[in-house]
Scaffold this motif. Structure first.
Motif, PDB file in Angstrom:
ATOM      1  N   VAL A  28       0.780  -1.178   0.048  1.00 32.91           N
ATOM      2  CA  VAL A  28       0.114  -0.003  -0.007  1.00 32.91           C
ATOM      3  C   VAL A  28       0.778   1.282  -0.029  1.00 32.91           C
ATOM      4  N   ASP A  29       0.596   2.219  -1.020  1.00 36.31           N
ATOM      5  CA  ASP A  29       1.269   3.442  -0.742  1.00 36.31           C
ATOM      6  C   ASP A  29       0.128   4.450  -0.629  1.00 36.31           C
ATOM      7  N   PHE A  30       0.383   5.651  -0.105  1.00 39.66           N
ATOM      8  CA  PHE A  30      -0.654   6.586   0.094  1.00 39.66           C
ATOM      9  C   PHE A  30      -0.043   7.796   0.834  1.00 39.66           C
ATOM     10  N   TYR A  31      -0.633   9.062   0.802  1.00 33.60           N
ATOM     11  CA  TYR A  31       0.234  10.133   1.518  1.00 33.60           C
ATOM     12  C   TYR A  31      -1.015  11.176   1.823  1.00 33.60           C
ATOM     13  N   LEU A  32      -0.711  11.863   2.915  1.00 29.19           N
ATOM     14  CA  LEU A  32      -1.808  12.884   3.345  1.00 29.19           C
ATOM     15  C   LEU A  32      -1.222  14.215   3.706  1.00 29.19           C
ATOM     16  N   ASN A  33      -1.734  15.300   2.948  1.00 28.13           N
ATOM     17  CA  ASN A  33      -1.073  16.645   3.137  1.00 28.13           C
ATOM     18  C   ASN A  33      -1.688  17.441   4.046  1.00 28.13           C
ATOM     19  N   LYS A  34      -1.246  18.275   4.586  1.00 31.09           N
ATOM     20  CA  LYS A  34      -1.781  19.154   5.736  1.00 31.09           C
ATOM     21  C   LYS A  34      -2.860  19.900   5.361  1.00 31.09           C
ATOM     22  N   GLY A  35      -3.867  19.491   6.398  1.00 33.31           N
ATOM     23  CA  GLY A  35      -5.090  20.160   6.166  1.00 33.31           C
ATOM     24  C   GLY A  35      -6.132  19.548   5.257  1.00 33.31           C
ATOM     25  N   GLU A  36      -5.917  18.394   4.692  1.00 37.87           N
ATOM     26  CA  GLU A  36      -6.899  17.788   3.967  1.00 37.87           C
ATOM     27  C   GLU A  36      -7.605  16.685   4.609  1.00 37.87           C
ATOM     28  N   THR A  37      -8.578  15.960   3.942  1.00 40.70           N
ATOM     29  CA  THR A  37      -9.329  14.972   4.439  1.00 40.70           C
ATOM     30  C   THR A  37      -8.920  13.816   3.466  1.00 40.70           C
ATOM     31  N   LEU A  38      -8.444  12.816   3.586  1.00 37.56           N
ATOM     32  CA  LEU A  38      -8.179  11.431   2.753  1.00 37.56           C
ATOM     33  C   LEU A  38      -9.310  10.579   3.186  1.00 37.56           C
ATOM     34  N   ALA A  39     -10.334  10.013   2.364  1.00 33.61           N
ATOM     35  CA  ALA A  39     -11.166   8.891   2.853  1.00 33.61           C
ATOM     36  C   ALA A  39     -10.471   7.724   1.920  1.00 33.61           C
ATOM     37  N   ILE A  40     -10.462   6.519   2.902  1.00 30.20           N
ATOM     38  CA  ILE A  40     -10.135   5.223   2.393  1.00 30.20           C
ATOM     39  C   ILE A  40     -11.485   4.525   2.430  1.00 30.20           C
ATOM     40  N   ALA A 221     -18.603  11.633  -0.329  1.00 30.65           N
ATOM     41  CA  ALA A 221     -18.657  12.870  -1.199  1.00 30.65           C
ATOM     42  C   ALA A 221     -18.877  14.388  -0.258  1.00 30.65           C
ATOM     43  N   ASN A 222     -19.116  14.148   0.817  1.00 34.27           N
ATOM     44  CA  ASN A 222     -19.618  15.240   1.701  1.00 34.27           C
ATOM     45  C   ASN A 222     -18.302  15.763   2.556  1.00 34.27           C
ATOM     46  N   ILE A 223     -17.285  14.934   2.776  1.00 39.51           N
ATOM     47  CA  ILE A 223     -16.217  15.057   3.633  1.00 39.51           C
ATOM     48  C   ILE A 223     -15.026  15.154   2.942  1.00 39.51           C
ATOM     49  N   VAL A 241     -11.858  13.886  -5.104  1.00 40.95           N
ATOM     50  CA  VAL A 241     -13.179  13.345  -4.882  1.00 40.95           C
ATOM     51  C   VAL A 241     -13.937  13.504  -6.202  1.00 40.95           C
ATOM     52  N   ASN A 242     -13.740  14.427  -7.042  1.00 43.79           N
ATOM     53  CA  ASN A 242     -14.120  14.744  -8.258  1.00 43.79           C
ATOM     54  C   ASN A 242     -14.030  13.516  -9.120  1.00 43.79           C
ATOM     55  N   GLU A 243     -12.618  13.122  -9.207  1.00 44.33           N
ATOM     56  CA  GLU A 243     -12.410  11.996 -10.262  1.00 44.33           C
ATOM     57  C   GLU A 243     -12.948  10.798  -9.930  1.00 44.33           C
ATOM     58  N   ILE A 244     -12.908  10.555  -8.593  1.00 46.64           N
ATOM     59  CA  ILE A 244     -13.581   9.199  -8.117  1.00 46.64           C
ATOM     60  C   ILE A 244     -14.895   9.220  -8.416  1.00 46.64           C
ATOM     61  N   PHE A 245     -15.918  10.144  -8.310  1.00 49.64           N
ATOM     62  CA  PHE A 245     -17.163  10.216  -8.486  1.00 49.64           C
ATOM     63  C   PHE A 245     -17.567  10.631  -9.947  1.00 49.64           C
ATOM     64  N   TYR A 246     -16.801  11.415 -10.665  1.00 44.32           N
ATOM     65  CA  TYR A 246     -17.132  11.737 -11.929  1.00 44.32           C
ATOM     66  C   TYR A 246     -16.510  11.029 -13.120  1.00 44.32           C
ATOM     67  N   ARG A 340     -24.060  11.351 -13.519  1.00 47.71           N
ATOM     68  CA  ARG A 340     -24.679  12.536 -13.904  1.00 47.71           C
ATOM     69  C   ARG A 340     -25.552  13.360 -12.574  1.00 47.71           C
ATOM     70  N   GLU A 341     -25.976  12.388 -11.569  1.00 46.83           N
ATOM     71  CA  GLU A 341     -26.785  12.970 -10.514  1.00 46.83           C
ATOM     72  C   GLU A 341     -25.940  13.585  -9.298  1.00 46.83           C
ATOM     73  N   MET A 342     -24.408  13.527  -9.327  1.00 50.08           N
ATOM     74  CA  MET A 342     -23.753  13.957  -8.463  1.00 50.08           C
ATOM     75  C   MET A 342     -23.799  15.628  -8.090  1.00 50.08           C
ATOM     76  N   PRO A 343     -23.746  16.090  -7.045  1.00 49.29           N
ATOM     77  CA  PRO A 343     -24.160  17.430  -6.651  1.00 49.29           C
ATOM     78  C   PRO A 343     -23.209  18.539  -7.639  1.00 49.29           C
TER      79      PRO A 343
END
Length: 361
Positions: A28-40, A221-223, A241-246, A340-343
């Protein structure tokens, strides 16, 4: 460029049981930037919780072990730190909120004392100052009448109030990283929304970075700012989040999106499930772990694990469908409907050419 506060590289975690070695997390590889929220995100058993517990070696019992990999927190490798060093780190620099608040709180201790504990242990507060600060934090998380209920026990609160107390305890020392392990699963829909709103507002106030573990893409989608999709102990798609949903690319991500309940239609709407079961990590499959459950699987999926393919500067996918030799495949109709239905506040990403990429930057 955002400051990178946490980076995990090639993490492998195994558990030794009587039947053999369970390879719970694999590369597993991932990173977290300061002030962001990463959802797994991912199904139960996909390795989400084990991955985050590995950051500070929070394994139950003596069977779990980190086989290889680096866990860099502010430039230091946590994997080589002793238990004594990690104890000083847990709750102070990296804190965790667990799924069930009733099992997270000590039922024999008053809630005020539990919020005071990390302040006394990690911040060297005296009891008077710790009590004052604990009341302030309980008020910050929206607990009604914190001064009057300071000496109450966990069973005297509702589920949503208990989760607020757990959040207060986790945030008492203003950690740099907050790991939230499905913190809203045990709550009703209304309380879930309140807790999510609370976490977003607190993130700005104490300037923390969040890793949010969930199986619910509606929550994501909300957080979330970025999303990492896990399956079979591996991360298989990451993006904002845009890329994963759209613009999702992995068939497993399509499956997760298709299985989201649609509350805008009638009760006769069919709920689509992903066929099959997750792989046995005692004997992980040779190729793509999702191949046996995917209607889009290619011959190569059963022979060789796919590398990372880069879709955009922030979007990476482990799927042979993105190889330039693979046939063009469209997401299923339900996924296209979801897209198509995403906010409207999510901006659809531009179309990009498929290119092969052997690692993540």
């Amino acid at each position: 460029m955002s400051e990178r506060i946490l980076e995990v590289k090639d993490l492998h975690v195994s558990f030794d049981i009587d039947a053999g070695e369970v390879q719970a997390v694999r590369g597993v590889d991932f990173y977290l930037n300061k002030g962001e929220t990463l959802a797994i995100v991912g199904e139960s058993g996909s390795g989400k919780s084990v991955t985050t517990k590995a950051i500070t070696k929070l394994f139950q019992g003596d069977t779990g072990r980190i086989k290889q990999g680096e866990i860099n927190f502010l430039g230091e490798d946590l994997g080589v730190k002793s238990e004594q060093e990690l104890v000083k780190l847990r709750g102070k620099e990296i804190s965790m909120i667990f799924q069930d608040p009733m099992t997270s709180l000590n039922p024999t201790m008053k809630i005020g004392k539990q919020v005071m504990e990390p302040l006394i242990k990690h911040k060297n507060y005296n009891k008077a100052d710790a009590k004052k600060r604990a009341i302030e934090i309980l008020e910050l998380v929206g607990l009604p009448n914190p001064q009057q209920r300071f000496n109450a026990y966990p069973h005297q609160f509702s589920g949503g109030q208990r989760q607020r107390i757990v959040i207060a305890t986790a945030l008492a020392c203003e950690p740099k990283v907050l790991i939230a392990d499905e913190p809203t699963t045990a709550l009703d829909v209304t309380m879930q929304a309140q807790i999510l709103d609370l976490m977003k507002s607190l993130q700005d106030k104490i300037d923390t970075s969040i890793i949010f573990i969930t199986h619910d893409l509606g929550v994501v989608a909300n957080i979330a700012d970025r999303v990492a999709v896990m399956y079979g102990g591996q991360m298989i798609e990451t993006g904002d989040v845009n890329e994963i949903f759209y613009d999702p690319k992995h068939p497993y991500t399509w499956g997760l999106l298709s299985s989201m309940p649609d509350l805008t239609t009638g009760t006769d709407t069919e709920l689509i499930a992903i066929p099959g079961t997750p792989p046995d990590l005692l004997h992980p499959p040779k190729g793509d772990s999702f191949a046996s459950r995917s209607q889009y699987a290619l011959d190569v999926d059963f022979k060789e694990a796919p590398p990372w393919f880069q879709v955009s500067p922030t979007h990476y996918v482990k799927s042979w469908l993105l190889d330039e030799r693979a046939p063009e495949v469209e997401p299923p109709a339900m996924v296209q409907k979801r897209m198509r239905e995403m906010p409207n506040n999510y901006a659809k990403p531009k179309q990009v050419e498929r290119v092969s990429f052997n690692g993540q930057s």
